[in-house]
Design an enzyme around this catalytic site. Structure first.
Site, PDB file in Angstrom:
ATOM      1  N   SER A   1      -3.130   1.177  10.749  1.00  0.00           N
ATOM      2  CA  SER A   1      -2.601   2.430  10.208  1.00  0.00           C
ATOM      3  C   SER A   1      -2.608   3.557  11.232  1.00  0.00           C
ATOM      4  CB  SER A   1      -3.416   2.855   8.976  1.00  0.00           C
ATOM      5  OG  SER A   1      -3.268   1.921   7.921  1.00  0.00           O
TER       6      SER A   1
ATOM      7  N   GLU B   1     -11.799  -1.019   0.359  1.00  0.00           N
ATOM      8  CA  GLU B   1     -12.485  -2.031   1.181  1.00  0.00           C
ATOM      9  C   GLU B   1     -13.408  -1.394   2.207  1.00  0.00           C
ATOM     10  OE1 GLU B   1      -9.563  -0.540   3.993  1.00  0.00           O
ATOM     11  OE2 GLU B   1      -9.523  -0.885   1.836  1.00  0.00           O
TER      12      GLU B   1
ATOM     13  N   ASN C   1      -7.716   7.150   5.169  1.00  0.00           N
ATOM     14  CA  ASN C   1      -6.932   7.161   6.399  1.00  0.00           C
ATOM     15  C   ASN C   1      -5.451   7.300   6.053  1.00  0.00           C
ATOM     16  OD1 ASN C   1      -5.941   6.932   8.987  1.00  0.00           O
ATOM     17  ND2 ASN C   1      -6.141   4.716   9.077  1.00  0.00           N
TER      18      ASN C   1
ATOM     19  N   GLY D   1       2.743   5.323   9.739  1.00  0.00           N
ATOM     20  CA  GLY D   1       4.036   5.993   9.742  1.00  0.00           C
ATOM     21  C   GLY D   1       4.449   6.612   8.422  1.00  0.00           C
TER      22      GLY D   1
ATOM     23  N   HIS E   1      -9.223   3.898   0.677  1.00  0.00           N
ATOM     24  CA  HIS E   1      -9.456   2.509   1.089  1.00  0.00           C
ATOM     25  C   HIS E   1     -10.705   1.954   0.411  1.00  0.00           C
ATOM     26  CE1 HIS E   1      -6.496   1.738   4.366  1.00  0.00           C
ATOM     27  NE2 HIS E   1      -6.400   3.060   4.281  1.00  0.00           N
TER      28      HIS E   1
ATOM     29  N   GLN F   1       2.075   4.887  -1.519  1.00  0.00           N
ATOM     30  CA  GLN F   1       3.160   5.831  -1.269  1.00  0.00           C
ATOM     31  C   GLN F   1       4.530   5.193  -1.505  1.00  0.00           C
ATOM     32  OE1 GLN F   1       2.248   6.834   2.792  1.00  0.00           O
ATOM     33  NE2 GLN F   1       0.179   7.502   2.251  1.00  0.00           N
TER      34      GLN F   1
ATOM     35  N   TYR G   1       0.027  11.221   4.451  1.00  0.00           N
ATOM     36  CA  TYR G   1       1.063  11.478   3.456  1.00  0.00           C
ATOM     37  C   TYR G   1       0.446  11.358   2.067  1.00  0.00           C
ATOM     38  CZ  TYR G   1       4.382  11.063   7.279  1.00  0.00           C
ATOM     39  OH  TYR G   1       5.052  11.255   8.456  1.00  0.00           O
TER      40      TYR G   1
ATOM     41  N   GLY H   1      -0.652   0.817   6.008  1.00  0.00           N
ATOM     42  CA  GLY H   1       0.155   0.734   7.218  1.00  0.00           C
ATOM     43  C   GLY H   1       0.433   2.116   7.788  1.00  0.00           C
TER      44      GLY H   1
ATOM     45  N   CYS I   1      -2.873   2.803  -0.055  1.00  0.00           N
ATOM     46  CA  CYS I   1      -2.461   3.693   1.042  1.00  0.00           C
ATOM     47  C   CYS I   1      -0.941   3.725   1.189  1.00  0.00           C
ATOM     48  CB  CYS I   1      -3.176   3.300   2.336  1.00  0.00           C
ATOM     49  SG  CYS I   1      -3.256   4.639   3.543  1.00  0.00           S
ATOM     50  N   LEU I   2      -0.375   3.132   2.234  1.00  0.00           N
ATOM     51  CA  LEU I   2       1.073   3.127   2.394  1.00  0.00           C
ATOM     52  C   LEU I   2       1.724   2.441   1.202  1.00  0.00           C
ATOM     53  CD1 LEU I   2       3.584   3.722   4.157  1.00  0.00           C
ATOM     54  CD2 LEU I   2       3.260   1.476   5.194  1.00  0.00           C
TER      55      LEU I   2
END
Length: 376
Positions: A46, A353, A310, A242, A351, A272, A313, A240, A268-269
């Site tokens: 990430s 984990e 982490n 970006g 996260h 989103q 966005y 991930g 996370c990603l």
């Protein structure tokens, strides 16, 4: 150590020392507040395209080892620390941090006032920067940075995602339970790899899921067909790097998965992307959440979880029109988790984990296993 020159998008120019790597690197600088786990952080995909500035001033003391690596490589653009220690002392250490970074030619920068740098990022926001052991002229560095590709315009996922599908079979390794046995497989899922961490895969296996990892360029129709045939029972969308809005083709495929009512869990990603696929665009935070000490309110259980984070966005408040908000960040009240009303789909921003960080949120993986069971 070599001399290294740094130039930031706000005009700040400074010189430091490079304890690893060589050459010129450009990326976005963010700070991480975790006190431990620098190896797991550095190997987290990430962070692709970013410089990681650690607020923990002493880095390198415990070295690195194979088991704590979160991916096949190091994808960040550089590491910035106050003090670097090149003589690790830990029974699990296999090599120094310098050796690991050198093996991937990643710039390790030290003798920087990371407290001041953190304050700048917190006040002015995450920004692009350039670091070089070869170029030391301020104007030349500034010119290179101005002409660099913005981080939002790069396809980082293509760089970090697996190229071929594979099955992940490892569970959690716990030193406290040396003879730990992975539970029997109950259901099979597909995990879409946008830059997945191995610890996430371990947690999925640990709740009895067989995990087939697929590249990010996936076919929703193929997955739907396998779901209808009973070959798989759910889909996981990984973390991930970006801007999620860059992945337009993948968002279109995720829409099809949602419409097919397949059980989906995103982190996370993945969280989103699910929001965008449901029609609610994400927005960029000022400096993001990066660290292992973020309190999150689990609204479902009315409890507080200290979490690892982490991301830079976030999903918008308007998503409450189609989803129940299940988690909130207690630092800034941003949304940390949602459960959708139109399909068996839920996601979280933090996260669970950890790796590194608190493990207070790991029960969410069991919730995914329960969701799959309830839909069969």
């Amino acid at each position: 150590m070599q001399d290294v020159s740094l130039y930031f998008a706000n005009g700040l120019f400074c010189k430091a020392k490079a304890f690893s790597g060589n050459g010129t690197s450009i990326g976005e600088v963010v700070f991480n507040t975790s006190l431990t786990g620098y190896q797991e952080i550095i190997t987290d995909p990430s962070y692709t395209g970013q410089f990681i500035a650690f607020t923990m001033p002493e880095i390198g003391i415990v070295g690195v080892n194979t088991k704590d690596t979160e991916s096949r490589s190091i994808f960040c653009r550089g590491v910035i620390v106050r003090h670097y220690h090149d003589m690790p002392s830990n029974f699990r250490s296999e090599q120094s941090l310098k050796q690991l970074l050198d093996s991937h030619n990643i710039l390790g920068i030290c003798e920087i006032d990371t407290r001041t740098l953190t304050k700048i990022i917190r006040t002015q926001g995450a920004m692009m920067m350039i670091a070089s052991t070869q170029i030391h002229d301020k104007n030349e560095l500034a010119s290179l940075l101005r002409n660099a590709t913005p981080i939002e315009s790069e396809n980082h996922i293509d760089y970090v995602s697996t190229k071929t599908a594979y099955t992940h079979k490892n569970g959690i390794f716990d030193f406290a339970i040396m003879d730990y046995q992975i539970p029997p497989t109950q259901h099979k899922i597909i995990a879409i790899d946008f830059g997945i961490k191995r610890s996430i895969l371990n947690e999925l296996v640990n709740v009895g899921l067989e995990v087939e990892v697929m590249p990010y360029e996936f076919s929703a129709n193929d997955i739907i067909s396998r779901y209808k045939q009973g070959e798989i029972q759910g889909v996981f969308l990984s973390n991930g790097p970006g801007d999620p809005k860059f992945l337009k083709a993948q968002i279109a495929q995720i829409k099809l998965l949602i419409e097919a009512k397949i059980p989906i869990f995103g982190i996370c990603l993945g969280h989103q992307l699910l929001a965008i696929a449901n029609g609610y665009e994400t927005y960029k935070l000022k400096f993001g959440h990066h660290g292992g000490n973020h309190p999150v309110k689990n609204i479902s259980t009315d409890s507080i979880e200290i979490t690892a984070q982490n991301h830079i966005y976030s999903v918008p408040e308007e998503i409450e029109a189609i989803a129940t908000i299940t988690h909130r960040n207690l630092f800034d009240s941003t949304i940390e988790g949602v459960a959708y009303k139109n399909a068996p789909v839920f996601s979280i921003q933090h996260h669970p984990e950890a790796s590194p960080g608190p493990r207070e949120s790991t029960l969410i993986f069991q919730e995914f296993a329960k969701l799959i069971k309830s839909t069969i």
